[in-house]
Scaffold this motif. Structure first.
Motif, mmCIF file in Angstrom:
data_model
loop_
_atom_site.group_PDB
_atom_site.id
_atom_site.type_symbol
_atom_site.label_atom_id
_atom_site.label_comp_id
_atom_site.label_asym_id
_atom_site.label_seq_id
_atom_site.Cartn_x
_atom_site.Cartn_y
_atom_site.Cartn_z
ATOM 1 N N SER A 129 35.144 69.169 75.331
ATOM 2 C CA SER A 129 36.317 69.995 75.552
ATOM 3 C C SER A 129 37.566 69.281 75.035
ATOM 4 C CB SER A 129 36.464 70.294 77.044
ATOM 5 O OG SER A 129 37.461 71.270 77.264
ATOM 6 N N LEU A 130 38.604 70.062 74.745
ATOM 7 C CA LEU A 130 39.884 69.485 74.347
ATOM 8 C C LEU A 130 41.036 70.312 74.910
ATOM 9 C CD1 LEU A 130 41.152 71.327 71.793
ATOM 10 C CD2 LEU A 130 39.362 70.142 70.530
ATOM 11 N N ILE A 131 42.160 69.630 75.094
ATOM 12 C CA ILE A 131 43.394 70.245 75.572
ATOM 13 C C ILE A 131 44.511 69.863 74.606
ATOM 14 C CG2 ILE A 131 45.206 70.109 77.342
ATOM 15 C CD1 ILE A 131 43.056 71.736 78.443
ATOM 16 N N GLY A 132 45.237 70.854 74.108
ATOM 17 C CA GLY A 132 46.357 70.597 73.212
ATOM 18 C C GLY A 132 47.689 70.909 73.865
ATOM 19 N N GLY A 133 48.751 70.564 73.174
ATOM 20 C CA GLY A 133 50.084 70.666 73.736
ATOM 21 C C GLY A 133 50.520 72.063 74.130
ATOM 22 N N GLU A 134 49.955 73.089 73.470
ATOM 23 C CA GLU A 134 50.363 74.456 73.805
ATOM 24 C C GLU A 134 49.810 74.907 75.156
ATOM 25 O OE1 GLU A 134 46.319 74.863 72.240
ATOM 26 O OE2 GLU A 134 48.073 73.678 71.629
ATOM 27 N N SER A 135 48.866 74.143 75.716
ATOM 28 C CA SER A 135 48.225 74.531 76.977
ATOM 29 C C SER A 135 48.873 73.898 78.201
ATOM 30 C CB SER A 135 46.739 74.141 76.952
ATOM 31 O OG SER A 135 46.066 74.776 75.883
ATOM 32 N N ILE A 136 49.907 73.086 77.985
ATOM 33 C CA ILE A 136 50.522 72.374 79.107
ATOM 34 C C ILE A 136 52.025 72.613 79.119
ATOM 35 C CG2 ILE A 136 48.751 70.586 79.204
ATOM 36 C CD1 ILE A 136 50.751 68.764 77.673
ATOM 37 N N GLN A 137 52.603 72.406 80.285
ATOM 38 C CA GLN A 137 54.054 72.512 80.440
ATOM 39 C C GLN A 137 54.739 71.162 80.303
ATOM 40 O OE1 GLN A 137 55.863 75.409 80.781
ATOM 41 N NE2 GLN A 137 53.864 76.327 80.323
ATOM 42 N N HIS A 138 54.019 70.088 80.674
ATOM 43 C CA HIS A 138 54.625 68.762 80.702
ATOM 44 C C HIS A 138 53.715 67.746 80.013
ATOM 45 C CE1 HIS A 138 57.475 70.422 83.572
ATOM 46 N NE2 HIS A 138 56.455 70.849 84.297
ATOM 47 N N GLY A 139 54.293 66.986 79.077
ATOM 48 C CA GLY A 139 53.547 65.912 78.430
ATOM 49 C C GLY A 139 53.470 64.675 79.312
ATOM 50 N N LYS A 140 52.758 63.672 78.830
ATOM 51 C CA LYS A 140 52.649 62.408 79.554
ATOM 52 C C LYS A 140 54.027 61.745 79.620
ATOM 53 C CE LYS A 140 48.136 61.933 77.330
ATOM 54 N NZ LYS A 140 47.426 61.242 76.222
ATOM 55 N N PRO A 141 54.356 61.043 80.728
ATOM 56 C CA PRO A 141 53.446 60.514 81.759
ATOM 57 C C PRO A 141 53.026 61.487 82.855
ATOM 58 C CG PRO A 141 55.674 59.781 82.201
ATOM 59 C CD PRO A 141 55.722 60.515 80.887
ATOM 60 N N ASN A 142 53.478 62.726 82.788
ATOM 61 C CA ASN A 142 52.938 63.711 83.710
ATOM 62 C C ASN A 142 51.431 63.836 83.447
ATOM 63 O OD1 ASN A 142 52.131 66.469 84.693
ATOM 64 N ND2 ASN A 142 54.280 66.539 85.274
#
Length: 211
Positions: A129-142
């Protein structure tokens, strides 16, 4: 351990310079000159977050959506023409099969680029599986992207480990009790929060981590 979660940029491929180049060219189009040092303070954030933050600081009036589209096109060209796998990546992935590890990829880079590059490297089938930036609201360190990829794999954080080249990614992993491996082949930053610091994939002791 039951799973390993890879960061993408600076781990799977030496692509941090691609992001630097795309951001520099993007903002130059709108009359803003940026430094590498300034850009690197945004490592881990999604392109949407970076563009919105820089646009607000420089009072740009262009829509973030349009700027994100331009950035994505610039970035896609760089990945297509220049991306190569990190040394030892294929061998390490083969070695994970001995321990029946599930492989996940979690990155602020868009999933279409992740998918394209993994197919270019002939590794797409290795990743469950993979998760890309369009699937999240907050990048790391979140830790949002790590939580989501682990949910997709049905593996709790304590039974997985993360490989990341940036302090923001290591902090994200530690915040949800994941074992963290700092991969420093391309990086010049100290990451004291990591459980383990390695220079290359050959130094990752899978037998010790997984048993």
């Amino acid at each position: 351990k039951k799973a390993v979660i890879f960061d993408f940029d600076g781990v799977v491929t030496d692509s941090v310079p691609f992001h630097d180049g795309a951001y520099l060219e993007l903002f130059r189009k709108f009359g803003v000159e940026l430094s590498f040092e300034y850009l690197h303070t945004h490592i881990g954030l999604t392109s949407r977050e970076v563009i919105q933050k820089i646009s607000e600081e420089h009072r740009l009036t262009e829509s973030p959506e349009k700027m994100t589209g331009i950035h994505h096109a610039l970035l896609t060209d760089l990945y297509r023409d220049r991306a190569t796998p990190s040394p030892g990546l294929h061998e390490f992935i083969r070695s994970t099969q001995q321990f029946q590890l599930l492989l996940g990829l979690a990155s602020s880079t868009s999933s279409d680029i992740l998918d394209f590059v993994l197919r270019k490297f002939e590794l797409r089938e290795a990743f469950r599986s993979l998760i890309g930036g369009e699937s999240i609201q907050h990048g790391k360190p979140n830790p949002e992207m790590l939580i989501k990829i682990l949910e997709k794999l049905s593996v709790p954080p304590e039974e997985a480990f993360a490989i990341d080249d940036a302090r923001s990614g290591i902090i994200a992993a530690k915040s949800i009790n994941m074992f963290s491996v700092a991969y420093t082949y391309y990086s010049k930053y100290d990451i004291p929060e990591a459980d383990l610091v390695v220079r290359n994939f050959l130094e990752i002791p899978l037998a010790n981590i997984c048993t």
